[in-house]
Write a protein that holds these residues in place. Structure first.
Motif, PDB file in Angstrom:
ATOM      1  N   MET A  41     -27.675  13.115 -37.259  1.00 56.46           N
ATOM      2  CA  MET A  41     -26.455  12.783 -36.520  1.00 56.46           C
ATOM      3  C   MET A  41     -26.327  11.280 -36.303  1.00 56.46           C
ATOM      4  O   MET A  41     -25.241  10.712 -36.387  1.00 56.46           O
ATOM      5  N   TYR A  42     -27.456  10.633 -36.040  1.00 55.37           N
ATOM      6  CA  TYR A  42     -27.423   9.185 -35.792  1.00 55.37           C
ATOM      7  C   TYR A  42     -26.997   8.420 -37.044  1.00 55.37           C
ATOM      8  O   TYR A  42     -26.232   7.443 -36.959  1.00 55.37           O
ATOM      9  N   ARG A  43     -27.444   8.867 -38.206  1.00 54.00           N
ATOM     10  CA  ARG A  43     -27.167   8.142 -39.453  1.00 54.00           C
ATOM     11  C   ARG A  43     -25.862   8.566 -40.120  1.00 54.00           C
ATOM     12  O   ARG A  43     -25.442   7.945 -41.096  1.00 54.00           O
ATOM     13  N   SER A  44     -25.219   9.598 -39.605  1.00 46.72           N
ATOM     14  CA  SER A  44     -23.992  10.091 -40.214  1.00 46.72           C
ATOM     15  C   SER A  44     -22.885   9.037 -40.150  1.00 46.72           C
ATOM     16  O   SER A  44     -22.709   8.359 -39.131  1.00 46.72           O
ATOM     17  N   SER A  45     -22.111   8.933 -41.230  1.00 46.45           N
ATOM     18  CA  SER A  45     -20.979   8.004 -41.255  1.00 46.45           C
ATOM     19  C   SER A  45     -19.866   8.449 -40.313  1.00 46.45           C
ATOM     20  O   SER A  45     -18.979   7.661 -39.974  1.00 46.45           O
ATOM     21  N   LYS A  46     -19.919   9.721 -39.887  1.00 44.28           N
ATOM     22  CA  LYS A  46     -18.907  10.252 -38.976  1.00 44.28           C
ATOM     23  C   LYS A  46     -19.231   9.939 -37.507  1.00 44.28           C
ATOM     24  O   LYS A  46     -18.441  10.248 -36.621  1.00 44.28           O
ATOM     25  N   THR A  47     -20.402   9.351 -37.252  1.00 43.93           N
ATOM     26  CA  THR A  47     -20.809   8.991 -35.890  1.00 43.93           C
ATOM     27  C   THR A  47     -20.482   7.528 -35.626  1.00 43.93           C
ATOM     28  O   THR A  47     -20.914   6.648 -36.381  1.00 43.93           O
ATOM     29  N   THR A  48     -19.711   7.250 -34.567  1.00 41.64           N
ATOM     30  CA  THR A  48     -19.321   5.880 -34.249  1.00 41.64           C
ATOM     31  C   THR A  48     -20.458   5.151 -33.536  1.00 41.64           C
ATOM     32  O   THR A  48     -21.454   5.757 -33.133  1.00 41.64           O
ATOM     33  N   GLU A  49     -20.277   3.830 -33.337  1.00 40.53           N
ATOM     34  CA  GLU A  49     -21.303   3.033 -32.672  1.00 40.53           C
ATOM     35  C   GLU A  49     -21.501   3.478 -31.224  1.00 40.53           C
ATOM     36  O   GLU A  49     -22.627   3.533 -30.726  1.00 40.53           O
ATOM     37  N   VAL A  50     -20.417   3.780 -30.539  1.00 40.04           N
ATOM     38  CA  VAL A  50     -20.525   4.268 -29.159  1.00 40.04           C
ATOM     39  C   VAL A  50     -21.280   5.591 -29.134  1.00 40.04           C
ATOM     40  O   VAL A  50     -22.152   5.819 -28.272  1.00 40.04           O
ATOM     41  N   GLU A  51     -20.973   6.466 -30.073  1.00 37.30           N
ATOM     42  CA  GLU A  51     -21.645   7.761 -30.140  1.00 37.30           C
ATOM     43  C   GLU A  51     -23.128   7.601 -30.468  1.00 37.30           C
ATOM     44  O   GLU A  51     -23.971   8.365 -29.983  1.00 37.30           O
ATOM     45  N   ARG A  52     -23.474   6.611 -31.276  1.00 39.99           N
ATOM     46  CA  ARG A  52     -24.896   6.352 -31.572  1.00 39.99           C
ATOM     47  C   ARG A  52     -25.643   5.916 -30.323  1.00 39.99           C
ATOM     48  O   ARG A  52     -26.782   6.329 -30.080  1.00 39.99           O
ATOM     49  N   SER A  53     -25.009   5.083 -29.520  1.00 40.61           N
ATOM     50  CA  SER A  53     -25.640   4.662 -28.268  1.00 40.61           C
ATOM     51  C   SER A  53     -25.868   5.858 -27.354  1.00 40.61           C
ATOM     52  O   SER A  53     -26.928   5.987 -26.727  1.00 40.61           O
ATOM     53  N   ARG A  54     -24.884   6.732 -27.295  1.00 39.55           N
ATOM     54  CA  ARG A  54     -25.027   7.924 -26.455  1.00 39.55           C
ATOM     55  C   ARG A  54     -26.121   8.847 -26.974  1.00 39.55           C
ATOM     56  O   ARG A  54     -26.831   9.481 -26.182  1.00 39.55           O
ATOM     57  N   LEU A  55     -26.272   8.939 -28.290  1.00 40.00           N
ATOM     58  CA  LEU A  55     -27.352   9.756 -28.857  1.00 40.00           C
ATOM     59  C   LEU A  55     -28.718   9.194 -28.469  1.00 40.00           C
ATOM     60  O   LEU A  55     -29.648   9.947 -28.157  1.00 40.00           O
ATOM     61  N   LEU A  56     -28.853   7.867 -28.493  1.00 42.09           N
ATOM     62  CA  LEU A  56     -30.119   7.250 -28.093  1.00 42.09           C
ATOM     63  C   LEU A  56     -30.408   7.531 -26.621  1.00 42.09           C
ATOM     64  O   LEU A  56     -31.558   7.777 -26.236  1.00 42.09           O
ATOM     65  N   ALA A  57     -29.359   7.506 -25.792  1.00 41.28           N
ATOM     66  CA  ALA A  57     -29.540   7.821 -24.373  1.00 41.28           C
ATOM     67  C   ALA A  57     -29.936   9.279 -24.182  1.00 41.28           C
ATOM     68  O   ALA A  57     -30.591   9.629 -23.192  1.00 41.28           O
ATOM     69  N   VAL A  83     -36.437   4.329 -15.008  1.00 40.64           N
ATOM     70  CA  VAL A  83     -35.749   3.778 -16.187  1.00 40.64           C
ATOM     71  C   VAL A  83     -34.325   4.323 -16.317  1.00 40.64           C
ATOM     72  O   VAL A  83     -33.618   3.976 -17.273  1.00 40.64           O
ATOM     73  N   SER A  84     -33.883   5.142 -15.361  1.00 46.24           N
ATOM     74  CA  SER A  84     -32.561   5.771 -15.468  1.00 46.24           C
ATOM     75  C   SER A  84     -31.397   4.770 -15.530  1.00 46.24           C
ATOM     76  O   SER A  84     -30.404   5.044 -16.220  1.00 46.24           O
ATOM     77  N   PRO A  85     -31.432   3.612 -14.851  1.00 41.82           N
ATOM     78  CA  PRO A  85     -30.309   2.674 -14.994  1.00 41.82           C
ATOM     79  C   PRO A  85     -30.103   2.225 -16.447  1.00 41.82           C
ATOM     80  O   PRO A  85     -28.966   2.096 -16.905  1.00 41.82           O
ATOM     81  N   LYS A  86     -31.192   2.000 -17.172  1.00 34.08           N
ATOM     82  CA  LYS A  86     -31.087   1.606 -18.576  1.00 34.08           C
ATOM     83  C   LYS A  86     -30.466   2.734 -19.405  1.00 34.08           C
ATOM     84  O   LYS A  86     -29.584   2.498 -20.246  1.00 34.08           O
ATOM     85  N   ILE A  87     -30.913   3.964 -19.173  1.00 32.96           N
ATOM     86  CA  ILE A  87     -30.383   5.117 -19.910  1.00 32.96           C
ATOM     87  C   ILE A  87     -28.904   5.303 -19.601  1.00 32.96           C
ATOM     88  O   ILE A  87     -28.082   5.528 -20.498  1.00 32.96           O
ATOM     89  N   HIS A  88     -28.544   5.160 -18.326  1.00 33.04           N
ATOM     90  CA  HIS A  88     -27.159   5.352 -17.916  1.00 33.04           C
ATOM     91  C   HIS A  88     -26.248   4.324 -18.581  1.00 33.04           C
ATOM     92  O   HIS A  88     -25.115   4.642 -18.966  1.00 33.04           O
ATOM     93  N   GLY A  89     -26.734   3.117 -18.746  1.00 36.66           N
ATOM     94  CA  GLY A  89     -25.936   2.096 -19.428  1.00 36.66           C
ATOM     95  C   GLY A  89     -25.676   2.440 -20.873  1.00 36.66           C
ATOM     96  O   GLY A  89     -24.592   2.167 -21.407  1.00 36.66           O
ATOM     97  N   MET A  90     -26.640   3.064 -21.540  1.00 36.01           N
ATOM     98  CA  MET A  90     -26.487   3.449 -22.936  1.00 36.01           C
ATOM     99  C   MET A  90     -25.558   4.641 -23.110  1.00 36.01           C
ATOM    100  O   MET A  90     -25.113   4.927 -24.234  1.00 36.01           O
ATOM    101  N   MET A  91     -25.213   5.312 -22.020  1.00 34.39           N
ATOM    102  CA  MET A  91     -24.320   6.470 -22.104  1.00 34.39           C
ATOM    103  C   MET A  91     -22.853   6.047 -22.220  1.00 34.39           C
ATOM    104  O   MET A  91     -21.970   6.896 -22.392  1.00 34.39           O
ATOM    105  N   LYS A  92     -22.587   4.763 -22.084  1.00 36.17           N
ATOM    106  CA  LYS A  92     -21.252   4.189 -22.353  1.00 36.17           C
ATOM    107  C   LYS A  92     -20.135   4.888 -21.577  1.00 36.17           C
ATOM    108  O   LYS A  92     -19.184   5.429 -22.149  1.00 36.17           O
ATOM    109  N   GLY A  93     -20.255   4.877 -20.267  1.00 40.43           N
ATOM    110  CA  GLY A  93     -19.184   5.382 -19.427  1.00 40.43           C
ATOM    111  C   GLY A  93     -19.275   6.847 -19.068  1.00 40.43           C
ATOM    112  O   GLY A  93     -18.482   7.333 -18.238  1.00 40.43           O
TER     113      GLY A  93
END
Length: 497
Positions: free
Chosen positions: A278-294, A485-495
């Motif tokens: 899912m992370y490497r898929s061309s159908k996944t946007t940059e915002v969605e990649r950040s959320r996947l990492l979170a 570490v939750s503040p860092k994770i929450h930031g990666m969730m992009k809103g």
């Protein structure tokens, strides 16, 4: 699914009619109520059916093997959600996939109701594993379709849905467990089949009126050429599996222990591959990649939580049968009844938590911090089980209130983590992988139980203190790390909150 399609689906669903929630929640609430009745009714007596002596109506399996089979069964049930998610996203849509899953589950319980020994057990397991994989992630995904992304009722709606799940799980051990332990295991399993039939009836009668277009869209449909390739590969793959299975079983290469070990490995490998694809898929946007990492630390936290929670139907079920006083306050208890404690507390407390999150509004803890609270309570639920063994030793029967306390604590953790995780998954999912990301959420449970299949073998009365202490301690430590570490994770969730 684009924003226009999402709005069209939400507009097609009657938005008032079930506790102030969309009317479709009624359909999904009672479909899942009866599906969980069938599943947890079966699980309440399955462990005992496997290790009770043949003269008591059981299969006479070794206790350690029976415990590992229970864990691997649960792992495969949730692992098969990959199949259900893919079929919904690429071929059928979630609504049709839910229906076909329910039919397979019902057939699985019917097979288990037949007195055909170990063969019927494994045939039933295969049907229920596939059927639950089709139904469970997709019925939850349809719940997400009922709401717009900005709808403040979303989390409380998932909490109400979660209460329906547990209402079915609450009455199942009391009915199926009593019939199975006092009269006949196979009669108990037949009641589980009836439960799934009722769920299918509710779904088919009410879905057109209540669900609108929810569950009818195929987000990422296969092209005609892709269908040909997929079906040919699936056919060849299924044939190879059947041939390899027949040869390896007949020659003794594939034993129960080796199969359990193989599934334990898959429980780790499959979600890792899933994240990568899912992370490497061309159908996944940059915002969605950040959320996947979170989502990764949330996945690990949920996996640790379920590793403890799911031992309620394995280790604590055995504890109830062998280490607990079953005569209490003038009542004769069935050991299977303790499986109703978890859903009992959830039914009682889910409305409180749903109200609490709405009341707190923007002041409520972030999703990562709710997860950390879930881990802390789960760890405490195992730590308290050290006390009776430490005080009175492991040779005496234990007051059942210790089990009640343990189940209560893990439920507090579950209400912090599970409905919140369902809701967060629908919001963090890449748009091209909506149902499959819901399958990934259920893989947290699959991975946990795959690991449990190896761990539960170490439990014995003489190892109780170490067993409960080590597992509970690890959960508490992970919970504290996640909290900080939750503040860092929450930031990666992009809103996403």
């Amino acid at each position: 699914m684009d924003s226009h399609q999402k709005r069209k689906i939400v507009q097609s669903v009657p938005q008032k009619g079930f506790f102030g929630q969309p009317k479709g929640l009624f359909t999904l609430f009672f479909t899942e109520f009866w599906e969980r009745f069938s599943y947890y009714g079966m699980r309440a007596i399955l462990l005992y059916y496997m290790y009770y002596e043949v003269t008591k109506g059981g299969l006479g399996l070794d206790q350690g093997t029976a415990a590992s089979i229970m864990a691997i069964y649960g792992s495969l049930v949730y692992m098969s959600g990959i199949i259900g998610g893919w079929l919904a996203d690429r071929l059928l849509g979630t609504s049709k996939t839910v229906f076909y899953g329910g039919v397979l589950i019902m057939l699985g319980h019917i097979v288990l109701a037949l007195p055909a020994g170990v063969s019927a057990l494994f045939i039933s397991m295969a049907l229920i594993v596939i059927g639950t994989g089709l139904l469970k992630p997709n019925v939850s995904s349809i719940v997400g379709d009922l709401y717009s992304d900005e709808d403040p009722r979303r989390d409380s709606g998932f909490s109400i849905f979660y209460m329906g799940i547990n209402a079915g799980a609450l009455i199942a051990p009391l009915i199926v467990g009593t019939v199975g332990q006092q009269y006949n295991f196979h009669l108990g399993f037949s009641l589980a089949a009836v439960g799934m039939l009722l769920g299918l009836i509710v779904f088919m009668i009410t879905k057109k009126k209540n669900l609108g277009l929810a569950g009818t869209y195929v987000p990422n449909p296969l092209t005609g050429e892709e269908k040909k390739k997929v079906f040919s590969r699936l056919g060849i793959g299924a044939l190879l599996i059947v041939i390899l299975g027949a040869v390896s079983i007949s020659t003794g290469l594939l034993t129960i222990d080796r199969f359990i070990f193989m599934v334990s490995i898959l429980g780790i490998v499959i979600p890792a591959v899933y994240f990568l694809v899912m992370y490497r898929s061309s159908k996944t946007t940059e915002v969605e990649r950040s959320r996947l990492l979170a989502y990764i630390p949330l996945f690990i936290a949920a996996m640790m939580f379920w590793a403890i929670q799911e031992q309620g139907s394995i280790i604590l079920a055995r504890y109830a049968d062998e280490r607990t006083q079953l005569s209490f306050a003038g009542m004769e208890l069935q050991s299977s009844w303790f499986q109703s404690l978890n859903p009992l507390f959830i039914v009682a407390l889910a409305p409180v938590f749903a109200w609490l999150w709405v009341k707190l509004g923007n002041r409520q803890p972030t999703t990562p911090r709710k997860f950390s609270l879930g881990l802390l309570f789960a760890g405490l639920s195992f730590i308290v089980m050290i006390v009776p063994a430490y005080v009175n030793g492991t040779e005496t029967l234990v007051n059942p209130m210790w089990l009640v306390l343990s189940f209560f604590l893990v439920v507090l953790g579950e209400l912090c983590l599970s409905p919140v995780g369902l809701s967060a998954t629908t919001k963090l999912a890449p748009s091209a992988f909506t149902a499959q990301t819901m399958s990934l959420w259920f893989l947290t449970n699959a991975s946990a139980q795959a690991i449990n299949a190896q761990i539960v073998r170490f439990y014995a009365p003489e190892t109780e203190i170490i067993y409960f202490g080590v597992i509970g301690g690890i959960s508490i430590i992970l919970g504290l790390i996640l909290y900080f570490v939750s503040p860092k994770i929450h930031g990666m969730m992009k809103g996403v909150n």
